[in-house]
Design an enzyme around this catalytic site. Structure first.
Site, PDB file in Angstrom:
ATOM      1  N   ASP A 183      64.019 -37.991 -26.692  1.00  0.00           N
ATOM      2  CA  ASP A 183      63.134 -38.293 -27.817  1.00  0.00           C
ATOM      3  C   ASP A 183      63.128 -39.785 -28.145  1.00  0.00           C
ATOM      4  OD1 ASP A 183      61.335 -37.469 -29.799  1.00  0.00           O
ATOM      5  OD2 ASP A 183      62.914 -37.372 -31.321  1.00  0.00           O
ATOM      6  N   HIS A 184      61.943 -40.302 -28.430  1.00  0.00           N
ATOM      7  CA  HIS A 184      61.746 -41.675 -28.906  1.00  0.00           C
ATOM      8  C   HIS A 184      62.453 -42.731 -28.059  1.00  0.00           C
ATOM      9  CE1 HIS A 184      59.314 -41.075 -32.482  1.00  0.00           C
ATOM     10  NE2 HIS A 184      60.038 -39.994 -32.743  1.00  0.00           N
ATOM     11  N   HIS A 229      58.742 -39.071 -40.506  1.00  0.00           N
ATOM     12  CA  HIS A 229      60.127 -38.785 -40.150  1.00  0.00           C
ATOM     13  C   HIS A 229      60.997 -38.819 -41.406  1.00  0.00           C
ATOM     14  CE1 HIS A 229      58.710 -40.624 -36.198  1.00  0.00           C
ATOM     15  NE2 HIS A 229      59.065 -39.390 -35.879  1.00  0.00           N
ATOM     16  N   GLY A 285      58.360 -32.775 -38.443  1.00  0.00           N
ATOM     17  CA  GLY A 285      58.038 -31.388 -38.781  1.00  0.00           C
ATOM     18  C   GLY A 285      58.897 -30.782 -39.869  1.00  0.00           C
ATOM     19  N   SER A 286      59.992 -31.447 -40.251  1.00  0.00           N
ATOM     20  CA  SER A 286      60.861 -30.917 -41.303  1.00  0.00           C
ATOM     21  C   SER A 286      60.150 -30.915 -42.656  1.00  0.00           C
ATOM     22  CB  SER A 286      62.143 -31.755 -41.417  1.00  0.00           C
ATOM     23  OG  SER A 286      62.978 -31.568 -40.300  1.00  0.00           O
ATOM     24  N   ASP A 324      64.332 -32.116 -37.105  1.00  0.00           N
ATOM     25  CA  ASP A 324      65.664 -32.724 -37.101  1.00  0.00           C
ATOM     26  C   ASP A 324      66.277 -32.707 -38.496  1.00  0.00           C
ATOM     27  OD1 ASP A 324      67.976 -34.134 -36.526  1.00  0.00           O
ATOM     28  OD2 ASP A 324      66.992 -36.085 -36.462  1.00  0.00           O
TER      29      ASP A 324
END
Length: 287
Positions: free
Chosen positions: A82-83, A180, A210-211, A232
């Site tokens: 990721d990232h 984020h 998405g949290s 996350d």
């Protein structure tokens, strides 16, 4: 079930109209928790390895640890980098057997972002590995990079199409109103933009941040073309709260297996909750 390419996994989800949770792992207990939840729900999942974890643990040790816990897993799993902002790291992940890699060039110019992302996408494609790129600026803090919400930019249809064509990525992360980290207020998703881009691009789209996005909004976004949802912060909060509750109930508890175990159980519940929302429960049988 062995590891499966992120490309295969997300194309299947996109075609069938459900979302795949890309859950961030940080240590042995979080890896176990994600895999145990997926097994219980019979769901395909992605395990994400992020930059902060790589700084603390290392890229190769994290992949080796995941491999250990994968031995008895029966559901489809893809390990995702990721990232990544370093081409060398992306190539190393491909060599280590990651099933999906993301190059994040969103802080670069359009041209440089597309050029570097294509290098990763081409290398991944030769081995059947999935590739992800990002266009637009997503707000909030991810590892060591912070984008102020006022500087976040909703991805336009034109730039999404141009970037996908230039970079040749298999799935594309968009800036669609999410952020984020922890939200200061409820996010407002650009549903019309998701639909426009999905219809024009006809490939899986990715939701970062998405949290804590309302369940109804996530379900609507999946129906419009989002196939991968990154989670996350909610997992870290659940894990930490589980540990805190254990220590509050047992102030003299110094066995880490107990407190870490409580954190893992709380995280399992959160992952299962997300799998239900994403609609991937019992989808392992479709592979």
């Amino acid at each position: 079930m062995a590891y499966i390419s992120g490309k295969t996994m997300l194309e299947n989800a996109y075609k069938e109209g459900y979302g795949v949770g890309a859950f961030s792992a940080h240590n042995a207990e979080t890896i176990q928790g994600i895999l145990e939840a997926a097994e219980q729900m019979k769901s395909p999942i992605m395990i994400q390895v992020g930059q902060k974890v790589i700084q603390n643990v290392g890229l190769e040790p994290m992949k080796a640890l995941i491999d250990i816990y994968m031995k008895d897993v029966t559901v489809p799993v893809a390990v995702h980098l990721d990232h990544c902002r370093d081409l060398g790291q992306a190539m190393k992940a491909i060599q280590l057997g990651f099933q999906s890699v993301m190059f994040d060039g969103s802080a670069l110019s359009f041209e440089e972002n597309a050029e570097k992302t294509k290098l990763v996408a081409d290398a991944a494609s030769h081995l059947g590995i999935g590739s992800e790129g990002e266009i637009g600026k997503i707000g909030g803090t991810e590892d060591d990079i912070t984008v102020d919400e006022k500087d976040a930019q909703i991805t336009s249809e034109e730039e999404a199409l141009a970037f996908a064509d230039r970079s040749r990525v298999d799935y594309l992360a968009l800036s669609i109103g999410t952020a984020h980290g922890i939200y200061k207020q409820e996010p407002e998703l650009a549903f019309d933009r998701i639909e426009e881009i999905s219809k024009s691009l006809n490939k899986p789209l990715v939701m970062h941040g998405g949290s804590d996005v309302p369940d109804a909004d996530v379900k609507k976004a999946i129906g419009l073309g989002i196939a991968k949802i990154n989670v996350d912060t909610e997992l870290r909060v659940a894990f930490t709260e589980g540990m805190k509750q254990c220590l509050q109930d047992n102030p003299n508890e110094y066995h880490l297996a107990h407190s870490l175990g409580a954190g893992k159980e709380a995280m399992i519940d959160k992952v299962k909750e997300k799998i239900r929302v994403f609609g991937s429960e019992n989808k392992a049988r479709t592979y």
